[in-house]
Design an enzyme around this catalytic site. Structure first.
Site, PDB file in Angstrom:
ATOM      1  N   ILE A 118     -12.683-112.271  10.506  1.00 17.98           N
ATOM      2  CA  ILE A 118     -14.139-112.391  10.551  1.00 17.98           C
ATOM      3  C   ILE A 118     -14.428-113.858  10.859  1.00 17.98           C
ATOM      4  O   ILE A 118     -13.846-114.762  10.250  1.00 17.98           O
ATOM      5  CB  ILE A 118     -14.778-111.935   9.219  1.00 17.98           C
ATOM      6  CG1 ILE A 118     -16.316-111.987   9.306  1.00 17.98           C
ATOM      7  CG2 ILE A 118     -14.291-112.760   8.048  1.00 17.98           C
ATOM      8  CD1 ILE A 118     -16.994-111.390   8.071  1.00 17.98           C
ATOM      9  N   SER A 119     -15.291-114.093  11.829  1.00 15.50           N
ATOM     10  CA  SER A 119     -15.516-115.457  12.299  1.00 15.50           C
ATOM     11  C   SER A 119     -16.229-116.320  11.259  1.00 15.50           C
ATOM     12  O   SER A 119     -16.938-115.818  10.374  1.00 15.50           O
ATOM     13  CB  SER A 119     -16.341-115.450  13.590  1.00 15.50           C
ATOM     14  OG  SER A 119     -15.619-114.881  14.648  1.00 15.50           O
ATOM     15  N   GLN A 120     -16.053-117.600  11.371  1.00 16.37           N
ATOM     16  CA  GLN A 120     -16.787-118.604  10.601  1.00 16.37           C
ATOM     17  C   GLN A 120     -18.289-118.347  10.758  1.00 16.37           C
ATOM     18  O   GLN A 120     -18.759-118.065  11.864  1.00 16.37           O
ATOM     19  CB  GLN A 120     -16.416-119.972  11.139  1.00 16.37           C
ATOM     20  CG  GLN A 120     -17.145-121.151  10.540  1.00 16.37           C
ATOM     21  CD  GLN A 120     -16.826-122.429  11.311  1.00 16.37           C
ATOM     22  OE1 GLN A 120     -16.276-122.368  12.428  1.00 16.37           O
ATOM     23  NE2 GLN A 120     -17.148-123.564  10.737  1.00 16.37           N
ATOM     24  N   ARG A 167     -22.118-111.145   3.611  1.00 14.00           N
ATOM     25  CA  ARG A 167     -20.808-111.299   4.267  1.00 14.00           C
ATOM     26  C   ARG A 167     -19.674-110.725   3.424  1.00 14.00           C
ATOM     27  O   ARG A 167     -18.671-110.253   3.961  1.00 14.00           O
ATOM     28  CB  ARG A 167     -20.559-112.778   4.572  1.00 14.00           C
ATOM     29  CG  ARG A 167     -19.378-113.049   5.522  1.00 14.00           C
ATOM     30  CD  ARG A 167     -19.410-114.496   5.982  1.00 14.00           C
ATOM     31  NE  ARG A 167     -18.378-114.812   6.960  1.00 14.00           N
ATOM     32  CZ  ARG A 167     -17.314-115.566   6.710  1.00 14.00           C
ATOM     33  NH1 ARG A 167     -17.151-116.101   5.502  1.00 14.00           N
ATOM     34  NH2 ARG A 167     -16.424-115.819   7.665  1.00 14.00           N
TER      35      ARG A 167
END
Length: 221
Positions: A64-66, A38
């Protein structure tokens, strides 16, 4: 050798504590999340926060999503090795890369050119070859590549865009955050022989989709 071996322990810990403990049980999805570095999808200044339990900014007013939300959306489209999946909103490319580990081909559309160029470079760096990219309004989908076994919309829209519904294969699933900037719900749509079946999967919070088709006027970024 897997990418970014030095952060592999952090990824494994994230998968165990943030995903598996919250009910993500698809082993292939968990393995894909454990594989994807990530930190490669973040600005260098935020790399140390890559495995924190939350979304992070990536520039251009986007996020950027969880990790849990990425895993939930991925699981919700029930990915299979032979599937072809459309992603609306490439963003950093993190969700794209996770999907690409699980399906035959990913078609991803991004409206912001700078983000798309950066994502394409990350795919090259990771050696991912089953992703096709396009610059444009993702609410229009990718008609000439349809139908899709799965569609993932990675930004909030007031309603699921009609073109996407019609580009979903029979038996396929679409997942999208639906709502405005104050209230959103993750929606899963399954196309059947007789139409579309919709179910809710809980409250979420996403930035608005950058789309003239989804909004009468583009939302502020």
């Amino acid at each position: 050798m897997p990418p970014a071996a030095e952060t592999r322990p952090s990824r494994k810990r994230m998968v165990k504590q943030q995903l598996a403990r919250r009910g993500i049980g698809d082993r292939r999805v968990l393995a894909a999340m454990a594989w994807a570095p990530r930190e490669w999808f973040l600005p260098p200044s935020l790399a140390a926060e890559a495995y924190h339990d939350g979304p992070l900014p990536i520039g251009s007013g986007q996020t950027i999503s969880q990790p849990f939300i990425v895993a939930l959306m991925t699981t919700s489209v029930a990915p299979r090795r032979h599937h072809r999946v459309l992603e609306v909103g490439t963003g950093s490319g993190y969700q794209t890369a996770v999907l690409a580990r699980l399906v035959a081909r990913v078609f991803t559309v991004e409206r912001l050119p700078d983000l798309l160029v950066e994502a394409e470079e990350r795919f090259r760096r990771l050696g991912i070859h089953n992703i096709e990219t396009r610059l444009g309004d993702g609410a229009a989908g990718w008609p000439e590549a349809a139908p899709f076994d799965g569609i993932v919309v990675t930004a909030a829209t007031p309603r699921v865009p009609t073109p996407l519904l019609h580009q979903l294969a029979t038996g396929g699933r679409l997942v999208a955050p639906v709502g405005d900037q104050t209230e959103q719900e993750l929606v899963i749509v399954t196309r059947t022989k007789s139409g579309w079946h919709e179910q809710g999967a809980g409250g979420v919070r996403f930035v608005p989709l950058v789309s003239r088709l989804a909004f009468p006027e583009e939302p502020p970024r």
